[in-house]
Design a protein around this motif. Structure first.
Motif, PDB file in Angstrom:
ATOM      1  N   VAL A  57      10.444   4.220  -5.832  1.00 45.73           N
ATOM      2  CA  VAL A  57       9.468   3.277  -5.283  1.00 45.73           C
ATOM      3  C   VAL A  57      10.085   1.879  -5.200  1.00 45.73           C
ATOM      4  CG1 VAL A  57       7.262   2.097  -5.726  1.00 45.73           C
ATOM      5  CG2 VAL A  57       7.445   4.588  -6.013  1.00 45.73           C
TER       6      VAL A  57
ATOM      7  N   LEU B 292      -0.571  -4.045  -5.751  1.00 53.68           N
ATOM      8  CA  LEU B 292      -0.290  -2.690  -5.281  1.00 53.68           C
ATOM      9  C   LEU B 292      -1.594  -1.915  -5.094  1.00 53.68           C
ATOM     10  CD1 LEU B 292       1.967  -0.616  -4.684  1.00 53.68           C
ATOM     11  CD2 LEU B 292       1.830   0.073  -7.080  1.00 53.68           C
TER      12      LEU B 292
ATOM     13  N   LEU C 217      10.106   0.438  -1.541  1.00 51.90           N
ATOM     14  CA  LEU C 217       8.897  -0.349  -1.317  1.00 51.90           C
ATOM     15  C   LEU C 217       9.262  -1.827  -1.262  1.00 51.90           C
ATOM     16  CD1 LEU C 217       5.902  -0.187  -0.852  1.00 51.90           C
ATOM     17  CD2 LEU C 217       5.537  -0.325  -3.305  1.00 51.90           C
TER      18      LEU C 217
ATOM     19  N   CYS D 197      -0.378   8.671  -1.020  1.00 51.65           N
ATOM     20  CA  CYS D 197       0.109   9.945  -1.580  1.00 51.65           C
ATOM     21  C   CYS D 197      -0.705  11.081  -0.967  1.00 51.65           C
ATOM     22  CB  CYS D 197      -0.005   9.940  -3.096  1.00 51.65           C
ATOM     23  SG  CYS D 197       0.576  11.476  -3.856  1.00 51.65           S
TER      24      CYS D 197
ATOM     25  N   ILE E 252      -3.028   1.918  -4.092  1.00 52.47           N
ATOM     26  CA  ILE E 252      -2.603   3.320  -4.013  1.00 52.47           C
ATOM     27  C   ILE E 252      -3.744   4.159  -3.453  1.00 52.47           C
ATOM     28  CG2 ILE E 252      -1.709   5.298  -5.294  1.00 52.47           C
ATOM     29  CD1 ILE E 252      -0.867   3.194  -7.471  1.00 52.47           C
TER      30      ILE E 252
ATOM     31  N   ARG F  57       0.833  -1.200   0.000  1.00 49.94           N
ATOM     32  CA  ARG F  57       0.000   0.000   0.000  1.00 49.94           C
ATOM     33  C   ARG F  57       0.874   1.258   0.000  1.00 49.94           C
ATOM     34  NH1 ARG F  57      -1.469  -3.858   3.032  1.00 49.94           N
ATOM     35  NH2 ARG F  57      -0.444  -3.035   4.897  1.00 49.94           N
ATOM     36  N   ILE F  58       0.554   2.145  -0.928  1.00 50.49           N
ATOM     37  CA  ILE F  58       1.223   3.439  -1.034  1.00 50.49           C
ATOM     38  C   ILE F  58       0.192   4.524  -0.753  1.00 50.49           C
ATOM     39  CG2 ILE F  58       2.314   5.097  -2.593  1.00 50.49           C
ATOM     40  CD1 ILE F  58       3.597   2.821  -4.053  1.00 50.49           C
TER      41      ILE F  58
ATOM     42  N   PRO G 221       0.182   1.893   5.522  1.00 56.65           N
ATOM     43  CA  PRO G 221       0.936   1.913   4.268  1.00 56.65           C
ATOM     44  C   PRO G 221       2.356   1.390   4.423  1.00 56.65           C
ATOM     45  CG  PRO G 221       0.863   4.100   5.223  1.00 56.65           C
ATOM     46  CD  PRO G 221      -0.029   3.240   6.066  1.00 56.65           C
ATOM     47  N   HIS G 222       2.935   0.988   3.287  1.00 57.79           N
ATOM     48  CA  HIS G 222       4.333   0.573   3.258  1.00 57.79           C
ATOM     49  C   HIS G 222       5.228   1.705   2.745  1.00 57.79           C
ATOM     50  CE1 HIS G 222       2.063  -3.254   3.030  1.00 57.79           C
ATOM     51  NE2 HIS G 222       3.015  -3.679   3.813  1.00 57.79           N
ATOM     52  N   LEU G 223       4.607   2.743   2.175  1.00 56.30           N
ATOM     53  CA  LEU G 223       5.361   3.883   1.639  1.00 56.30           C
ATOM     54  C   LEU G 223       4.433   5.092   1.588  1.00 56.30           C
ATOM     55  CD1 LEU G 223       7.977   4.938   0.114  1.00 56.30           C
ATOM     56  CD2 LEU G 223       6.784   4.298  -1.995  1.00 56.30           C
TER      57      LEU G 223
END
Length: 408
Positions: free
Chosen positions: A401, A312, A405, A284, A314, A281-282, A332-334
């Motif tokens: 990423v 993935l 990630l 933003c 987002i 999970r990202i 999230p991971h990032l």
């Protein structure tokens, strides 16, 4: 000002903000993963604290101050359910147009924006709005004074506008602290405002209580309405509501349950963990929706260039407060975070997250609008892992990423 609640309590933090006549935002979050491990966590106070927050893991609050006085407070919930519950007390059938409702929800503080919209349209009076905001603040202060573990961070910022009133911090604490102390005496029969009263012995209720009392209990103790919801509907503080039903719980006529408590929790956790293992999970955070969409588009269209074994996901947010409220749930991971946002900038968000155990080592990439040494240094000081200059090439984003990630 920042730190852990096992080093300084909420009451002292509030006093420091008031004495310093500070203007800004206090961010507090629970730290339940490490709450109750260790040799000193054996007192009744800690036991009650554990029970109180067991079902509300990793919850957060935002309290807004102006010159040491409290202006507004939220508990991380950015929908309008809390406001609607208080409006129900005033028997107000509020129907906003879709356009106006959308405008409120797009605000960084949708509940606050909607409240002021209702004032401007004369749907509610100033005195009603004053009472509602005061109740919001009382809820948050009650919860915070009941909290003994977690982290906090205070960030100076411009005052919240428009502004209806300010409340003396000391006076609020003096009013609510006795309620918190009395609340502890209800344990273990009642231990959380999120519990739902549920009738389990109707025969004894009818045999022991007047018909009107039984009717009221049937209406409210339905296993679907929490103590907190009841306090909002009735416009009463949480302690008053809890005291009213306590005798029936003590007698065993009512039972306090949690939402979805009839579902096997172990199975739900297992399913959740399995889902989390299958996806990365990202998040933003950028108030420029077009930039967020561009990032999402690049990552999805070039997914084959990301050397990932998992799917993935987002999540994009244009509202930093909304992002903070959802981060604990998303895990999230990032994180990609813009530095230039009016309500809460990227440096402040990054610094807040770094004081949370859950996000202390999480890769956080800052989005900078130019390659400036000052921006780079400020990002590093705030705790950023790396940065990306906008506008950027697709490959630049993908390289970063891929670099950070990683799934463990």
């Amino acid at each position: 000002m920042q730190g852990n609640l096992n080093e300084i309590d909420i009451r002292s933090i509030l006093q420091l903000i008031e004495l310093g006549q500070r203007t800004g935002i206090l961010f507090v979050e629970t730290d339940t993963e490490n709450h109750y491990q260790g040799g000193k966590q054996t007192s009744q106070q800690t036991l009650i604290s554990k029970s109180y927050w067991y079902r509300n893991q990793q919850k957060c609050w935002l309290v807004f101050f102006e010159h040491g006085k409290i202006v507004y407070a939220i508990d991380g919930n950015h929908n309008l359910s809390r406001l609607q519950a208080y409006l129900r007390h005033y028997r107000l059938q509020v129907r906003l147009s879709k356009a106006k409702l959308a405008a409120s929800l797009s605000s960084s503080l949708p509940e606050y924006a909607c409240l002021w919209l209702l004032i401007s349209e004369n749907t509610i009076s100033l005195s009603q709005a004053h009472s509602i905001i005061h109740s919001f603040i009382q809820e948050a202060i009650f919860d915070l004074l009941s909290l003994y573990q977690g982290t906090f961070s205070f960030k100076s910022s411009s005052p919240l506008t428009p502004q209806l009133a300010t409340w003396e911090t000391t006076a609020l604490v003096a009013q609510i602290m006795p309620q918190v102390q009395e609340w502890k005496q209800l344990y273990p029969y009642i231990d959380s405002p999120e519990q739902l009263p549920h009738i389990v012995d109707m025969l004894r209720l009818k045999a022991s209580l007047p018909v009107k009392t039984v009717d009221k209990l049937q209406r409210w103790a339905d296993g679907k309405t929490s103590l907190r919801q009841l306090s909002r509907y009735l416009n009463r503080d949480i302690l008053t509501v809890a005291r009213a039903i306590y005798p029936y719980v003590h007698q065993g006529w009512l039972k306090m349950v949690y939402k979805n408590s009839y579902n096997p929790e172990a199975e739900l956790k297992k399913q959740c963990n399995q889902q989390h293992r299958q996806e990365l999970r990202i998040v933003c955070i950028n108030d420029n929706a077009s930039t967020s969409k561009s990032i999402e588009s690049i990552l999805r269209s070039h997914n084959h260039q990301l050397h990932l074994q998992q799917s993935l996901q987002i999540h994009t947010f244009t509202n930093p407060f909304e992002a903070l409220a959802h981060l604990f749930q998303i895990q999230p991971h990032l994180i990609l975070c813009d530095i230039m946002m009016p309500e809460l900038n990227g440096y402040e968000i990054c610094a807040m997250l770094r004081h949370s155990e859950a996000f202390r080592y999480l890769p956080i990439l800052m989005l900078l609008n130019k390659d400036s040494m000052i921006y780079n240094i400020k990002s590093t000081i705030a705790g950023a892992t790396d940065y990306l200059i906008t506008p950027f090439q697709d490959t630049e984003l993908l390289i970063l990423v891929n670099k950070y990630l990683t799934f463990s």
